[in-house]
Design a protein around this motif. Structure first.
Motif, PDB file in Angstrom:
ATOM      1  N   LYS A 115       0.835  -1.200   0.000  1.00  0.00           N
ATOM      2  CA  LYS A 115       0.000   0.000   0.000  1.00  0.00           C
ATOM      3  C   LYS A 115       0.872   1.253   0.000  1.00  0.00           C
ATOM      4  N   GLY A 116       0.494   2.226  -0.797  1.00  0.00           N
ATOM      5  CA  GLY A 116       1.216   3.487  -0.832  1.00  0.00           C
ATOM      6  C   GLY A 116       0.765   4.397   0.304  1.00  0.00           C
ATOM      7  N   ARG A 117       1.722   4.958   1.029  1.00  0.00           N
ATOM      8  CA  ARG A 117       1.420   5.831   2.169  1.00  0.00           C
ATOM      9  C   ARG A 117       1.681   7.295   1.870  1.00  0.00           C
ATOM     10  N   GLY A 118       2.202   7.607   0.700  1.00  0.00           N
ATOM     11  CA  GLY A 118       2.495   8.997   0.380  1.00  0.00           C
ATOM     12  C   GLY A 118       3.756   9.480   1.076  1.00  0.00           C
ATOM     13  N   PHE A 119       3.904  10.790   1.149  1.00  0.00           N
ATOM     14  CA  PHE A 119       5.074  11.408   1.789  1.00  0.00           C
ATOM     15  C   PHE A 119       4.865  11.393   3.295  1.00  0.00           C
ATOM     16  N   PRO A 162      12.605  11.891   5.894  1.00  0.00           N
ATOM     17  CA  PRO A 162      11.244  11.829   5.349  1.00  0.00           C
ATOM     18  C   PRO A 162      11.262  11.548   3.858  1.00  0.00           C
ATOM     19  N   GLY A 163      10.190  10.954   3.364  1.00  0.00           N
ATOM     20  CA  GLY A 163      10.111  10.645   1.943  1.00  0.00           C
ATOM     21  C   GLY A 163       8.900   9.786   1.634  1.00  0.00           C
ATOM     22  N   ARG A 164       8.864   9.296   0.394  1.00  0.00           N
ATOM     23  CA  ARG A 164       7.753   8.457  -0.042  1.00  0.00           C
ATOM     24  C   ARG A 164       7.797   7.119   0.671  1.00  0.00           C
TER      25      ARG A 164
END
Length: 205
Positions: A115-119, A162-164
């Motif tokens: 699942k993508g969590r974004g930044f 921090p990041g994607r």
């Protein structure tokens, strides 16, 4: 050694023969037509290329449509995937692979995108504890020091910042097949598998 392409339906639980609750992930896998067969003579390796679902005509390129028509398919597959095959396995273009390729109590390998969590920041992305959260501290969730200023005068590669987060390819091995529903093209896999609902997963021996 061939496999199937499917979509993750969701999670539920079923009861086994002993009456115990087993958490399972339901995957709608196949039917997957064989689009191309790779051989050692022509390609240098043995594999089978299978497709899943149908792409709209206006969304398919001429090369994709011609590749599917060469295998005798009426529609262009939306997803293509190659799986290695053993020496004693023989497939031909146009064959259809279903969930009957697998059996209950069998171990399989499942690959999908998480699942993508974004930044996200370092607390959620890397599990940092954080800095003081009381007495009005202005930087309770910042990563803190980046390293020495004079030497090396740069941030070291690999620093947790921090990041994607998420949306990475993940493979799980030794996932048990609890049940096979050939009538509805469903596979019940024990536990969780990578990806969101309706996400593509690739299942192989």
């Amino acid at each position: 050694m061939a496999g199937l392409i499917g979509r993750k339906v969701g999670m539920t639980r079923i009861f086994n023969d002993e009456g115990l609750v087993v958490p399972v992930t339901v995957v709608r896998a196949g039917p997957c037509p064989v689009v191309c067969v790779r051989s050692e003579e022509t390609d240098g390796y043995r594999a089978v290329q299978v497709g899943f679902e149908a792409r709209r005509v206006r969304h398919a390129t001429k090369a994709e449509a011609g590749h599917a028509a060469k295998a005798g398919l009426e529609a262009t597959p939306r997803v293509l995937r190659e799986f290695p095959v053993a020496d004693d396995e023989a497939f031909e273009a146009g064959d259809e692979l279903t969930v009957e390729l697998f059996a209950a109590n069998q171990s399989v390998k499942v690959t999908g995108n998480t699942k993508g969590r974004g930044f996200q920041g370092v607390v959620k992305r890397h599990g940092f504890t954080g800095r003081p959260a009381t007495h009005g501290h202005p930087m309770s969730r910042t990563p803190g020091s980046m390293g020495a200023g004079t030497d090396p005068s740069r941030v070291i590669k690999g620093k947790k910042l921090p990041g994607r987060m998420g949306n990475n390819r993940k493979t799980l091995s030794n996932v048990e097949v609890v049940r096979v529903d050939a009538g509805r093209n469903l596979l019940f896999l024990k536990g969780a598998v990578p990806g969101p609902r309706s996400g593509y997963v690739f299942i192989s021996h």
